[in-house]
Design a protein around this motif. Structure first.
Motif, short mmCIF file in Angstrom:
data_model
loop_
_atom_site.label_atom_id
_atom_site.label_comp_id
_atom_site.label_asym_id
_atom_site.label_seq_id
_atom_site.Cartn_x
_atom_site.Cartn_y
_atom_site.Cartn_z
N GLY A 131 77.88 22.55 -66.93
CA GLY A 131 78.25 23.85 -67.44
C GLY A 131 77.82 24.05 -68.87
N ILE A 132 78.01 25.27 -69.38
CA ILE A 132 77.62 25.64 -70.74
C ILE A 132 78.75 26.46 -71.35
N GLU A 133 79.06 26.16 -72.61
CA GLU A 133 80.13 26.90 -73.30
C GLU A 133 79.66 27.35 -74.68
N ASN A 134 79.62 28.67 -74.90
CA ASN A 134 79.43 29.27 -76.23
C ASN A 134 78.11 28.93 -76.91
N VAL A 135 77.12 28.49 -76.16
CA VAL A 135 75.81 28.20 -76.75
C VAL A 135 75.00 29.49 -76.76
N PRO A 136 74.31 29.79 -77.87
CA PRO A 136 73.53 31.03 -77.93
C PRO A 136 72.58 31.17 -76.74
N ALA A 137 72.52 32.38 -76.20
CA ALA A 137 71.75 32.63 -74.97
C ALA A 137 70.28 32.29 -75.14
N TYR A 138 69.70 32.57 -76.32
CA TYR A 138 68.27 32.32 -76.48
C TYR A 138 67.97 30.82 -76.45
N ARG A 139 68.89 30.00 -76.96
CA ARG A 139 68.67 28.55 -76.93
C ARG A 139 68.75 28.02 -75.50
N ILE A 140 69.69 28.56 -74.74
CA ILE A 140 69.80 28.15 -73.34
C ILE A 140 68.56 28.57 -72.56
N PHE A 141 68.06 29.76 -72.82
CA PHE A 141 66.87 30.25 -72.12
C PHE A 141 65.69 29.31 -72.37
N ILE A 142 65.48 28.95 -73.63
CA ILE A 142 64.35 28.09 -73.97
C ILE A 142 64.51 26.70 -73.35
N SER A 143 65.72 26.13 -73.49
CA SER A 143 65.95 24.79 -72.96
C SER A 143 65.86 24.75 -71.44
N LYS A 144 66.46 25.75 -70.78
CA LYS A 144 66.41 25.79 -69.33
C LYS A 144 64.98 26.00 -68.83
N SER A 145 64.24 26.83 -69.54
CA SER A 145 62.86 27.09 -69.15
C SER A 145 62.03 25.82 -69.25
N ALA A 146 62.24 25.06 -70.34
CA ALA A 146 61.53 23.79 -70.50
C ALA A 146 61.87 22.83 -69.37
N SER A 147 63.17 22.70 -69.07
CA SER A 147 63.58 21.78 -68.01
C SER A 147 63.02 22.21 -66.66
N LEU A 148 62.94 23.53 -66.41
CA LEU A 148 62.37 24.01 -65.15
C LEU A 148 60.90 23.59 -65.04
N CYS A 149 60.16 23.73 -66.14
CA CYS A 149 58.75 23.34 -66.12
C CYS A 149 58.60 21.85 -65.85
N TYR A 150 59.46 21.03 -66.48
CA TYR A 150 59.37 19.59 -66.24
C TYR A 150 59.79 19.23 -64.82
N ARG A 151 60.71 20.00 -64.24
CA ARG A 151 61.08 19.76 -62.84
C ARG A 151 59.87 19.97 -61.94
N LEU A 152 59.08 20.99 -62.24
CA LEU A 152 57.89 21.28 -61.44
C LEU A 152 56.80 20.24 -61.65
N LEU A 153 56.70 19.73 -62.88
CA LEU A 153 55.62 18.81 -63.22
C LEU A 153 55.95 17.35 -62.90
N VAL A 154 57.22 16.99 -62.99
CA VAL A 154 57.59 15.57 -62.94
C VAL A 154 58.49 15.23 -61.75
N ASP A 155 59.72 15.74 -61.76
CA ASP A 155 60.68 15.38 -60.72
C ASP A 155 61.69 16.52 -60.56
N ALA A 156 61.63 17.20 -59.42
CA ALA A 156 62.48 18.37 -59.19
C ALA A 156 63.95 18.00 -59.05
N ARG A 157 64.23 16.72 -58.83
CA ARG A 157 65.62 16.31 -58.64
C ARG A 157 66.38 16.19 -59.95
N ILE A 158 65.68 16.18 -61.06
CA ILE A 158 66.32 16.14 -62.38
C ILE A 158 66.45 17.57 -62.89
N HIS A 159 67.66 17.96 -63.26
CA HIS A 159 67.91 19.34 -63.68
C HIS A 159 67.79 19.56 -65.19
N THR A 160 68.05 18.52 -65.98
CA THR A 160 68.04 18.65 -67.45
C THR A 160 67.16 17.57 -68.06
#
Length: 250
Positions: A131-160
């Motif tokens: 979960g996520i609590e009170n973290v600025p939306a833009y930081r979450i967007f950037i971090s989640k986007s990065a993790s999504l790209c790494y899921r596609l490139l490396v291992d889809a079973r890792i979420h973060t």
């Protein structure tokens, strides 16, 4: 060098404001952790300019089984972590943010996910159970986007892929190589472990806004380093067989 079961590595940069809180919360956590074995604390002052180095010595200098290391200039989170690893002698190495992003009280739960068939456990707020609590939306967007790209490139079973809060067996750190000196190294460490076939589990937990102090992250600069690293991973994928990483604990 003395032998320890667990080494806790905490990089610190301009954290003078929060060191008293860190001391209290870390002290409470260490009391319980020492029931699991011998625990070493490694604190790395990464060229702070606000008196953090002096305060670390005053606050933690008398603590048992504690090593305080100073960089003369700010070299970046990745460089601070590698310095911490060089001074850590535990069979298991735990890395934590100094600012309370993930509470020290959660270290036992993190370690519980490092079962005998797992080499590295990483905190995972983007896991369905996290979960996520009170973290600025833009930081979450950037971090989640990065993790999504790494899921596609490396291992889809890792979420973060971007959380520093981890527990790792010593042999993983001894056998993989990281190059980034900044925030990218946190991701690089996990990616290189996966590409080397080490077994990774996630610890679903909650990402919270900093409890004290101010973020040192320079978002655009970090984003550019991720893009370059992703490009290098893609090139490797295209020129060599895909590594089948074995992951556990999902």
């Amino acid at each position: 060098m003395a032998h320890y079961d667990i080494s806790i590595v905490i990089p610190c940069y301009n954290e003078a404001e929060g060191l008293s809180i860190m001391r209290d919360r870390l002290g409470q956590a260490l009391t319980g952790l020492r029931e699991r074995g011998n625990v070493q604390l490694v604190l790395v002052n990464d060229g702070s300019r606000d008196g953090t180095g002096e305060l670390l010595e005053q606050t933690f200098g008398s603590w048992p089984d504690t090593v305080i290391v100073h960089h003369a200039t700010n070299r970046g989170l990745g460089a601070a972590l590698r310095t911490g690893f060089a001074h850590a002698s535990g069979e298991i190495i735990v890395t934590c943010d100094s600012d309370g992003t993930y509470p020290f009280s959660e270290i036992p739960a993190l370690l519980d996910h490092l079962t005998p068939d797992v080499d590295l456990v990483t905190a995972s707020p983007y896991h369905p159970g996290g979960g996520i609590e009170n973290v600025p939306a833009y930081r979450i967007f950037i971090s989640k986007s990065a993790s999504l790209c790494y899921r596609l490139l490396v291992d889809a079973r890792i979420h973060t892929y971007t959380a520093l809060f981890r527990a790792c067996r010593r042999h993983v750190i001894d056998h993989i190589t990281t190059h980034a000196d900044g925030f990218l190294m946190v991701t690089e460490w996990l990616v290189e472990a996966l590409l080397s076939g080490y077994r990774v589990a996630e610890y679903p937990t909650t990402l919270r806004v900093r409890q004290y102090g101010q973020s040192k992250a320079r978002v655009w600069q970090i984003t550019k380093t991720h893009i370059r690293y992703m490009t290098s991973i893609l090139q490797r994928r295209l020129t060599q067989p895909r590594t089948k990483a074995i992951s556990h604990g999902r």
